[in-house]
Design a protein around this motif. Structure first.
Motif, PDB file in Angstrom:
ATOM      1  N   MET A  68       0.823  -1.204   0.000  1.00  0.00           N
ATOM      2  CA  MET A  68       0.000   0.000   0.000  1.00  0.00           C
ATOM      3  C   MET A  68       0.860   1.258   0.000  1.00  0.00           C
ATOM      4  O   MET A  68       0.519   2.248  -0.662  1.00  0.00           O
ATOM      5  CB  MET A  68      -0.954  -0.018   1.191  1.00  0.00           C
ATOM      6  CG  MET A  68      -2.003  -1.120   1.060  1.00  0.00           C
ATOM      7  SD  MET A  68      -2.979  -1.335   2.529  1.00  0.00           S
ATOM      8  CE  MET A  68      -4.157  -0.029   2.328  1.00  0.00           C
ATOM      9  N   ARG A  69       1.983   1.243   0.694  1.00  0.00           N
ATOM     10  CA  ARG A  69       2.884   2.399   0.674  1.00  0.00           C
ATOM     11  C   ARG A  69       3.451   2.615  -0.725  1.00  0.00           C
ATOM     12  O   ARG A  69       3.581   3.759  -1.187  1.00  0.00           O
ATOM     13  CB  ARG A  69       4.001   2.222   1.692  1.00  0.00           C
ATOM     14  CG  ARG A  69       3.536   2.457   3.110  1.00  0.00           C
ATOM     15  CD  ARG A  69       4.691   2.441   4.101  1.00  0.00           C
ATOM     16  NE  ARG A  69       4.197   2.615   5.447  1.00  0.00           N
ATOM     17  CZ  ARG A  69       4.381   1.763   6.440  1.00  0.00           C
ATOM     18  NH1 ARG A  69       5.083   0.668   6.244  1.00  0.00           N
ATOM     19  NH2 ARG A  69       3.882   1.996   7.625  1.00  0.00           N
ATOM     20  N   LYS A  70       3.814   1.537  -1.407  1.00  0.00           N
ATOM     21  CA  LYS A  70       4.329   1.657  -2.774  1.00  0.00           C
ATOM     22  C   LYS A  70       3.270   2.250  -3.691  1.00  0.00           C
ATOM     23  O   LYS A  70       3.573   3.088  -4.548  1.00  0.00           O
ATOM     24  CB  LYS A  70       4.763   0.287  -3.303  1.00  0.00           C
ATOM     25  CG  LYS A  70       6.058  -0.215  -2.741  1.00  0.00           C
ATOM     26  CD  LYS A  70       6.416  -1.572  -3.320  1.00  0.00           C
ATOM     27  CE  LYS A  70       7.659  -2.156  -2.693  1.00  0.00           C
ATOM     28  NZ  LYS A  70       7.950  -3.509  -3.192  1.00  0.00           N
ATOM     29  N   GLN A  71       2.032   1.815  -3.525  1.00  0.00           N
ATOM     30  CA  GLN A  71       0.953   2.347  -4.347  1.00  0.00           C
ATOM     31  C   GLN A  71       0.740   3.830  -4.069  1.00  0.00           C
ATOM     32  O   GLN A  71       0.508   4.615  -4.986  1.00  0.00           O
ATOM     33  CB  GLN A  71      -0.351   1.572  -4.098  1.00  0.00           C
ATOM     34  CG  GLN A  71      -0.307   0.130  -4.533  1.00  0.00           C
ATOM     35  CD  GLN A  71       0.025  -0.017  -6.008  1.00  0.00           C
ATOM     36  OE1 GLN A  71      -0.531   0.667  -6.847  1.00  0.00           O
ATOM     37  NE2 GLN A  71       0.947  -0.907  -6.316  1.00  0.00           N
ATOM     38  N   LEU A  72       0.845   4.222  -2.820  1.00  0.00           N
ATOM     39  CA  LEU A  72       0.682   5.620  -2.446  1.00  0.00           C
ATOM     40  C   LEU A  72       1.792   6.465  -3.049  1.00  0.00           C
ATOM     41  O   LEU A  72       1.548   7.567  -3.554  1.00  0.00           O
ATOM     42  CB  LEU A  72       0.669   5.749  -0.922  1.00  0.00           C
ATOM     43  CG  LEU A  72       0.363   7.131  -0.355  1.00  0.00           C
ATOM     44  CD1 LEU A  72      -1.033   7.574  -0.755  1.00  0.00           C
ATOM     45  CD2 LEU A  72       0.488   7.107   1.147  1.00  0.00           C
ATOM     46  N   ILE A  73       3.010   5.956  -3.023  1.00  0.00           N
ATOM     47  CA  ILE A  73       4.145   6.683  -3.600  1.00  0.00           C
ATOM     48  C   ILE A  73       3.956   6.834  -5.110  1.00  0.00           C
ATOM     49  O   ILE A  73       4.234   7.892  -5.677  1.00  0.00           O
ATOM     50  CB  ILE A  73       5.471   5.976  -3.261  1.00  0.00           C
ATOM     51  CG1 ILE A  73       5.770   6.145  -1.777  1.00  0.00           C
ATOM     52  CG2 ILE A  73       6.616   6.509  -4.109  1.00  0.00           C
ATOM     53  CD1 ILE A  73       6.926   5.293  -1.274  1.00  0.00           C
ATOM     54  N   LYS A  74       3.463   5.797  -5.768  1.00  0.00           N
ATOM     55  CA  LYS A  74       3.227   5.880  -7.206  1.00  0.00           C
ATOM     56  C   LYS A  74       2.190   6.948  -7.533  1.00  0.00           C
ATOM     57  O   LYS A  74       2.320   7.658  -8.519  1.00  0.00           O
ATOM     58  CB  LYS A  74       2.738   4.533  -7.749  1.00  0.00           C
ATOM     59  CG  LYS A  74       3.816   3.513  -7.911  1.00  0.00           C
ATOM     60  CD  LYS A  74       3.243   2.231  -8.493  1.00  0.00           C
ATOM     61  CE  LYS A  74       4.254   1.123  -8.545  1.00  0.00           C
ATOM     62  NZ  LYS A  74       3.674  -0.128  -9.059  1.00  0.00           N
TER      63      LYS A  74
END
Length: 184
Positions: A68-74
Motif C-alpha cells: 500500500m505504501r508503494k501504491q501511495l508513492i506511485k
C-alpha cells in the motif's frame, strides 16, 4: 440447602463472563481472520505473487502495508513533462507535413499559405507560454532544475526556407513582407 440455591442462581454478570464473553470473542476473532484472509487474497492478486498466501498473519499484514505504501508513492509521484513534449513534437511534425503539402500543391495561394503557417506558429507560441507556468509549478514542487524550453524548428521539405531563416522565424512568427509564405 443454602448451597444448592446459590449454584442454581447465576447473575447476569456471571452469565456474561462465563458464556457470552467467550462467544463474542470467538466471533470477533472469526471476523478478523476472515478479513485477513480476504486482504491476503487481494494483495496476492494485485502483486501477482501467490507467495503471500503462505505467510502468517503478521507477515501478511506487513507485506500489505509495504504494498500500500508503494501504491501511495506511485500516486504521489509527479507527472513527467514527457506527454506535453510528445505533443509539441507531434504538433511540429504536423506543421511540417502541412507545409510540405501546401508547397507541393500547384494552385496554393501564397497568401493562404502565409495565413495558415502564421496561425500555426502563433498557436505554437501560445502552447509554449501556457506550458511555462505549469513547468515552473512543477519545479517549485520538486525543487529540481529543469532545462529551458527548446523550440523545435520545423524541418520543412518545401524549399521555402533555409536554416538561417529558421532561427529568425522561431524568434518572431510574424509574416514577412516577402511575397513567399514561410513554413514557420
Amino acid at each position: 440447602m443454602a448451597p444448592q440455591t446459590e449454584t442454581a442462581f447465576v447473575s447476569k454478570t456471571q452469565h456474561y463472563l462465563k458464556v457470552k464473553k467467550p462467544l463474542l470473542e470467538r466471533q470477533r476473532r472469526a471476523r478478523m481472520n476472515k478479513c485477513l484472509d480476504t486482504l491476503k487474497t487481494l494483495v496476492a492478486e494485485f502483486q501477482g505473487d501467490d507467495a503471500i498466501l503462505r505467510l502468517d498473519k503478521a507477515e501478511m499484514l506487513e507485506a500489505a502495508l509495504v504494498f500500500m505504501r508503494k501504491q501511495l508513492i506511485k500516486q504521489q509521484a509527479p507527472v513527467s513533462p514527457v506527454p506535453m513534449d510528445s505533443f509539441k513534437n507531434g504538433y511540429m511534425n504536423a506543421v511540417s507535413e502541412i507545409s510540405r503539402v501546401m508547397a507541393c500543391t500547384p494552385a496554393m495561394s501564397v497568401d493562404v499559405g502565409k495565413t495558415v503557417m502564421t496561425h500555426l506558429g502563433i498557436e505554437f507560441q501560445r502552447m509554449l507560454q501556457a506550458d511555462q507556468p505549469q513547468q515552473q509549478q512543477q519545479q517549485q514542487q520538486s525543487k529540481l532544475e529543469s532545462s529551458p524550453i527548446s523550440r523545435p524548428v520545423s524541418p520543412a521539405s518545401s524549399g521555402y526556407h533555409s536554416d538561417a531563416e529558421a532561427s529568425d522565424a522561431a524568434a518572431s512568427p510574424q509574416p514577412s513582407s516577402n511575397p513567399m509564405w514561410r513554413p514557420w
